[in-house]
Design a protein around this motif. Structure first.
Motif, PDB file in Angstrom:
ATOM      1  N   LEU A 165       0.778  -1.118  -0.068  1.00 23.92           N
ATOM      2  CA  LEU A 165      -0.114  -0.130   0.091  1.00 23.92           C
ATOM      3  C   LEU A 165       0.689   1.322   0.105  1.00 23.92           C
ATOM      4  O   LEU A 165       0.240   2.320  -0.061  1.00 23.92           O
ATOM      5  CB  LEU A 165      -0.834   0.042   1.118  1.00 23.92           C
TER       6      LEU A 165
ATOM      7  N   ASP B 262      -6.054   7.223  -1.676  1.00 25.89           N
ATOM      8  CA  ASP B 262      -5.526   6.265  -2.490  1.00 25.89           C
ATOM      9  C   ASP B 262      -4.909   4.978  -1.960  1.00 25.89           C
ATOM     10  O   ASP B 262      -5.200   3.826  -2.433  1.00 25.89           O
ATOM     11  CB  ASP B 262      -4.222   6.798  -3.225  1.00 25.89           C
TER      12      ASP B 262
ATOM     13  N   ILE C  44      -1.643  -3.965  -8.049  1.00 22.73           N
ATOM     14  CA  ILE C  44      -2.261  -3.560  -6.922  1.00 22.73           C
ATOM     15  C   ILE C  44      -1.597  -2.090  -6.546  1.00 22.73           C
ATOM     16  O   ILE C  44      -2.432  -1.280  -6.224  1.00 22.73           O
ATOM     17  CB  ILE C  44      -2.723  -4.426  -5.608  1.00 22.73           C
ATOM     18  N   GLN C  45      -0.471  -2.206  -6.213  1.00 18.70           N
ATOM     19  CA  GLN C  45       0.322  -1.002  -5.959  1.00 18.70           C
ATOM     20  C   GLN C  45       0.200   0.094  -6.848  1.00 18.70           C
ATOM     21  O   GLN C  45       0.199   1.225  -6.351  1.00 18.70           O
ATOM     22  CB  GLN C  45       1.781  -1.438  -5.596  1.00 18.70           C
ATOM     23  N   GLU C  46       0.105  -0.211  -8.055  1.00 14.81           N
ATOM     24  CA  GLU C  46       0.101   0.727  -9.116  1.00 14.81           C
ATOM     25  C   GLU C  46      -1.208   1.138  -9.353  1.00 14.81           C
ATOM     26  O   GLU C  46      -1.476   1.961 -10.323  1.00 14.81           O
ATOM     27  CB  GLU C  46       0.762  -0.050 -10.211  1.00 14.81           C
ATOM     28  N   GLY C  47      -2.303   0.690  -8.672  1.00 11.61           N
ATOM     29  CA  GLY C  47      -3.810   1.024  -8.746  1.00 11.61           C
ATOM     30  C   GLY C  47      -4.349   0.329 -10.101  1.00 11.61           C
ATOM     31  O   GLY C  47      -5.295   0.750 -10.576  1.00 11.61           O
TER      32      GLY C  47
ATOM     33  N   ALA D 247      -5.791  -2.692  -9.802  1.00 13.18           N
ATOM     34  CA  ALA D 247      -6.349  -4.159  -9.417  1.00 13.18           C
ATOM     35  C   ALA D 247      -7.445  -4.843 -10.097  1.00 13.18           C
ATOM     36  O   ALA D 247      -7.554  -6.058  -9.969  1.00 13.18           O
ATOM     37  CB  ALA D 247      -6.983  -3.812  -7.840  1.00 13.18           C
TER      38      ALA D 247
ATOM     39  N   LEU E  26      -7.399  -4.632  -2.296  1.00 13.37           N
ATOM     40  CA  LEU E  26      -6.568  -5.984  -1.721  1.00 13.37           C
ATOM     41  C   LEU E  26      -7.429  -6.928  -0.941  1.00 13.37           C
ATOM     42  O   LEU E  26      -7.421  -8.034  -1.180  1.00 13.37           O
ATOM     43  CB  LEU E  26      -5.528  -5.393  -0.872  1.00 13.37           C
TER      44      LEU E  26
ATOM     45  N   LYS F 180      -8.285   2.974  -0.987  1.00 14.34           N
ATOM     46  CA  LYS F 180      -8.758   2.411  -2.375  1.00 14.34           C
ATOM     47  C   LYS F 180      -8.132   1.193  -2.622  1.00 14.34           C
ATOM     48  O   LYS F 180      -8.709   0.365  -2.796  1.00 14.34           O
ATOM     49  CB  LYS F 180      -8.383   3.330  -3.501  1.00 14.34           C
ATOM     50  N   ASN F 181      -6.749   1.011  -2.474  1.00 16.08           N
ATOM     51  CA  ASN F 181      -5.867  -0.203  -2.728  1.00 16.08           C
ATOM     52  C   ASN F 181      -6.082  -1.100  -1.578  1.00 16.08           C
ATOM     53  O   ASN F 181      -6.193  -2.281  -1.993  1.00 16.08           O
ATOM     54  CB  ASN F 181      -4.441   0.373  -2.825  1.00 16.08           C
TER      55      ASN F 181
END
Length: 112
Positions: free
Chosen positions: A27, A47, A91-94, A96, A55, A50-51
């Motif tokens: 995250l 942000d 996921i880290q880059e948004g 997902a 997740l 959201k992640n």
């Protein structure tokens, strides 16, 4: 009494065998920050939240397919269906949604 974020963190850790440091790294937060979220002393930035929610959804979906340790391994391993990227990186880059699409394909038995 736990807060909603703490319950989500607990669910992620239980269903994916992820440690707090794994969640923090994924995250983009420090482990101390995740600890404060867990204690209800702070809340994630929009942000990160959201992640975190993505997740949790992903881990919940993976729990239908994998045992917790297998889910953790899948999250951090490069996947052909994700163009050689790891789900954790996406996921880290948004991104997902790409991970969710692959999980849906895995659950449906569609790999091509």
């Amino acid at each position: 009494m736990s807060n909603a974020i703490a319950r989500k963190l607990d669910s992620i850790q239980t269903k994916s065998a992820m440690r707090s440091v794994d969640v923090a790294n994924l995250l983009g937060a420090r482990p101390e920050t995740v600890s404060r979220w867990n204690q209800g002393k702070a809340f994630p930035r929009p942000d990160a939240q959201k992640n975190l929610l993505a997740l949790e959804y992903i881990v919940d979906e993976l729990s239908d397919i994998y045992e917790p340790k297998e889910a953790r391994l899948w999250l951090f391993s490069r996947q052909k269906l994700l163009g050689g990227n790891s789900p954790a990186d996406l996921i880290q880059e948004g991104k997902a949604d790409a991970v969710i699409d692959v999980i849906e394909r895995l659950k449906a038995g569609v790999f091509v």
